[in-house]
Design a protein around this motif. Sequence first.
Motif: not given
Length: 269
Positions: A19-23, A42-45, A60-71
């Motif tokens: 259950r990795p924390l995804i930032h 099954g992940a933790s957002p 703290l997170a296991g991975a970082l997701v960057l999304n510029i959709g409404t930047l």
Amino acid sequence: MNRFADRAAETLAAVRENRPLIHNITNFVVMNYTANALLAMGASPVMAHGINEVEEMAALAGALVLNIGTLTEEWVAAMIRAGKKASELGKPVVLDPVGAGATRLRTASAKQIIEQVRVRTVRGNASEILALETRDATTRGVDSVHSVEDVAGTGSAMADALKTTLAITGPTDFITDGNRVLRVANGHPLMARITGTGCTATAIVGAFSAIDDDPVCAAASALAFFGLAGEVAAQHASAPGSCMIQLLDALYTVTPEDLKAGARIREAR
């Protein structure tokens, strides 16, 4: 036997076990749906974009997701701050350059993030990916006006130049780190009729990247899993609205064994 399908199944099982924390620093349109998708699989957002806390959250997170959709410029600054911290700690950073090529702000922001952050994987449509390296690539809003095949010939060179793994999604996905190339043929046309499926794919790439340190395999596994969930959802849906809900259910119900049997991942050049 398909060793890539085997690996995808193993990674999905590990995601559900750990259950990795995804930032996620993502856009207003998809925040709720992508959070639910990560929970279902099954992940933790966590959705955190405040500039004064993003470094702590990235740590703290296991991975970082960057999304510029409404930047906004402030959000881009927060993304870069979080990305630098994640990179410093050796955590995977996944970028979704939503709408790159549509406006100068989007294109410049995506390029700025790539220049200043060690981005492990960029997941986008063909036009968004082309816009990262060329001046004349455009999108129609956030929709692609190019096909995956328009990028396939130069994708490896682009990945090498950008020093990242490119996951270019379409009817058949194309993943390359400049050396290896994988193709993924899972998915269903109804997925393109639901807002945020591309963003959700990126978040799922983040979850798989938190477990599998090979960015090519992580991206291919994630896209095969998401595409297979779309296929399962479409079996129970008559239109985009019902497919959207069924897709969340399928992310929960598709098992590692299902993925091992149904993942259509192959090597290509």
